[in-house]
Each structure stands twice: as structure tokens, then as C-alpha cells.
Design an enzyme around this catalytic site. Structure first.
Site, mmCIF file in Angstrom:
data_model
loop_
_atom_site.group_PDB
_atom_site.id
_atom_site.type_symbol
_atom_site.label_atom_id
_atom_site.label_comp_id
_atom_site.label_asym_id
_atom_site.label_seq_id
_atom_site.Cartn_x
_atom_site.Cartn_y
_atom_site.Cartn_z
ATOM 1 N N SER A 62 48.015 39.351 55.480
ATOM 2 C CA SER A 62 49.355 39.302 56.054
ATOM 3 C C SER A 62 49.407 39.973 57.426
ATOM 4 O O SER A 62 48.550 40.774 57.783
ATOM 5 C CB SER A 62 50.346 40.005 55.128
ATOM 6 O OG SER A 62 50.180 39.577 53.804
HETATM 7 N N1 SAH Z 1 48.067 41.318 50.082
HETATM 8 C C1 SAH Z 1 47.006 40.559 50.728
HETATM 9 C C2 SAH Z 1 47.427 39.189 51.202
HETATM 10 C C3 SAH Z 1 47.674 38.300 50.067
HETATM 11 S S1 SAH Z 1 47.541 36.566 50.340
HETATM 12 C C4 SAH Z 1 46.382 41.341 51.856
HETATM 13 O O1 SAH Z 1 46.814 42.477 52.115
HETATM 14 O O2 SAH Z 1 45.428 40.847 52.443
HETATM 15 C C5 SAH Z 1 48.082 36.093 48.732
HETATM 16 C C6 SAH Z 1 47.079 36.302 47.641
HETATM 17 O O3 SAH Z 1 47.716 36.013 46.418
HETATM 18 C C7 SAH Z 1 45.874 35.365 47.738
HETATM 19 O O4 SAH Z 1 44.697 36.105 47.819
HETATM 20 C C8 SAH Z 1 45.959 34.558 46.440
HETATM 21 O O5 SAH Z 1 44.689 34.286 45.867
HETATM 22 C C9 SAH Z 1 46.767 35.469 45.554
HETATM 23 N N2 SAH Z 1 47.456 34.804 44.440
HETATM 24 C C10 SAH Z 1 48.176 33.656 44.431
HETATM 25 N N3 SAH Z 1 48.639 33.401 43.200
HETATM 26 C C11 SAH Z 1 48.226 34.421 42.396
HETATM 27 C C12 SAH Z 1 48.383 34.744 41.014
HETATM 28 N N4 SAH Z 1 49.070 33.969 40.176
HETATM 29 N N5 SAH Z 1 47.805 35.880 40.543
HETATM 30 C C13 SAH Z 1 47.094 36.680 41.359
HETATM 31 N N6 SAH Z 1 46.913 36.443 42.670
HETATM 32 C C14 SAH Z 1 47.463 35.326 43.192
#
Ligand code: SAH
Length: 215
Positions: A62
């Protein structure tokens, strides 16, 4: 590891403040945690720009100011047990680890969890537990949580996550369709039920069901 120059760091923090990240504890945590190691490959040189960047598994790290605003909205207290859904690069979890007692972070992609763990270890962040799991169900074995942060967009705040929030707890989650602008929502659980407020428009990758296909 060298980290950013003093000038780069100053610009990074200035960008955060100018976008509304004003909480001292959050700014300190973001000053302490170098975003560089969380951004790999060809985008590494852009780690200190206020931009989201691609990471493995088609996901994104992000934008720093969004990380700051979400962390600020979460109002983390030093004794809190926090759950993050969507470990991604691990950057958000690392910042939370400076503010909370204990951070649990789950991602549906095993590869992202593995890579994030390596960075946590290298940085000596021992109060983060990262696991591969479908975070829409939360983490029942560690529930309830003081704070829950979801860093992928859901159509509605997932019921199991609301159920794993303590009374007095706060959850921050982007809600809305994945291909449009979403709204960052804050949910507080009080004795008399759940209270919602809207924080700002955001754009996140979708919260998906099940585990990712990588190994
Ligand atoms: N917080 C992260 C950015 C997240 S991007 C950072 O600081 O870099 C969103 C993430 O959510 C992705 O890695 C994706 O794989 C995850 N995601 C999406 N659906 C999910 C689910 N049901 N359970 C766990 N993770 C999930």
C-alpha cells in the site's frame, strides 16, 4: 543494509504529514521501519515515494500515506493484540508491531507470508506472527482482538472478523467493489453493539476466498 538518506527520509515523513498523518506514535513507527526491504526487485528504488507498488503474487504494497492513515484510524494501544488480514509485503504489520504488544498477520499467499517473515526476522521484529490462512474467517484460535485491520477490500465487513473483535475494539476495513473506489470504514464494538464511521475513499485489491495457488 544502508537505508534511505536523511534527506529521503525527511521527504518521506513530510509527504505523510502533508496527507494527514499527524499522530506522533504512528509517525515515529513509520520513521523507524524502513520500507525499502519490503519492496523488492525493479521497484526497490521507488520505496520512499508515496505510491503503492507491485509485489509478488500480483499484489501491492500500500501507499505509505494510506498505511499511516489506516494505522492512525486504528488507534492502537501499547497492550493491544492486533490482527491484520492481508500481510502482503509485511510493511503494515511491521509498523503495527512498533505500536502494539502482539501482531498476528495472515495472507492467502504462502509465498508472501514466507518473504514477509524473512524481513521481520532480519529487522528483529519478534512480536509478529505471520501465517498462511484465509483471513475472511479471522484467526479463531487467537481471538478476540483489540484491533483488526483488513488491507484488502471486502463487499461488507466479514462477519467472523466482527465476531472476533473485543468490546471496546476497533476494526478498520475498506469496503466496496474491487474495481471501483472503496470506502475505508471504522467499526467500533461497544456494549450496545457496532458503530460505523466512514474515514475516506481508498483503493485496495480484493479480499478473495480460499488460499492462493502458489507454494
Ligand atoms: N498490508 C499489505 C498490503 C496488502 S495487499 C502491505 O503492507 O504490504 C492485500 C493482501 O491481501 C494481498 O497480499 C492478498 O493476498 C491478501 N488477501 C486477499 N484476500 C485474502 C484473504 N481472504 N485472506 C488473507 N489474505 C488475503
Amino acid at each position: 543494509m544502508t537505508g534511505p538518506s536523511a534527506e529521503t527520509k525527511m521527504q518521506f515523513l513530510y509527504a505523510l504529514r502533508s496527507k494527514g498523518v499527524t499522530d506522533k506514535a504512528v509517525l515515529n513507527a513509520m520513521e523507524e521501519i524502513d520500507r525499502g526491504p519490503f519492496v523488492r526487485g525493479i521497484f526497490a528504488e521507488r520505496a520512499y515515494e508515496d505510491m503503492p507498488l507491485p509485489i509478488a503474487c500480483g499484489q501491492t504494497i500500500s501507499q505509505p500515506s494510506v498505511v499511516g492513515l489506516m494505522t492512525q484510524a486504528l488507534q492502537v494501544q501499547p497492550r493491544d493484540k492486533v490482527l491484520e488480514v492481508g500481510t502482503g509485503s509485511g510493511y503494515q504489520a511491521a509498523i503495527l508491531s512498533k505500536l502494539a504488544r502482539r501482531v498476528y498477520s495472515v495472507d492467502r499467499h504462502a509465498r508472501l507470508v514466507r518473504e514477509a517473515r524473512a524481513v521481520f526476522e532480519q529487522m528483529g521484529l519478534v512480536n509478529i506472527t505471520a501465517m498462511t490462512a484465509d483471513g475472511s474467517y479471522g484467526l479463531p484460535e487467537q481471538a478476540p482482538f483489540d484491533r483488526i485491520i483488513v488491507t484488502a477490500a471486502a463487499e461488507d465487513p466479514p462477519g467472523p472478523l466482527l465476531a472476533q473483535l473485543k468490546i471496546g475494539g476497533i476494526m478498520v476495513v475498506p469496503v466496496g467493489q474491487s474495481d471501483t473506489v472503496q470506502t475505508l470504514i471504522r467499526v467500533r464494538r461497544a456494549e450496545d453493539g457496532l458503530h460505523y464511521d466512514e474515514i475516506r475513499p481508498v483503493r485496495f485489491v480484493p479480499l478473495l476466498e480460499g488460499l492462493g495457488q502458489d507454494v
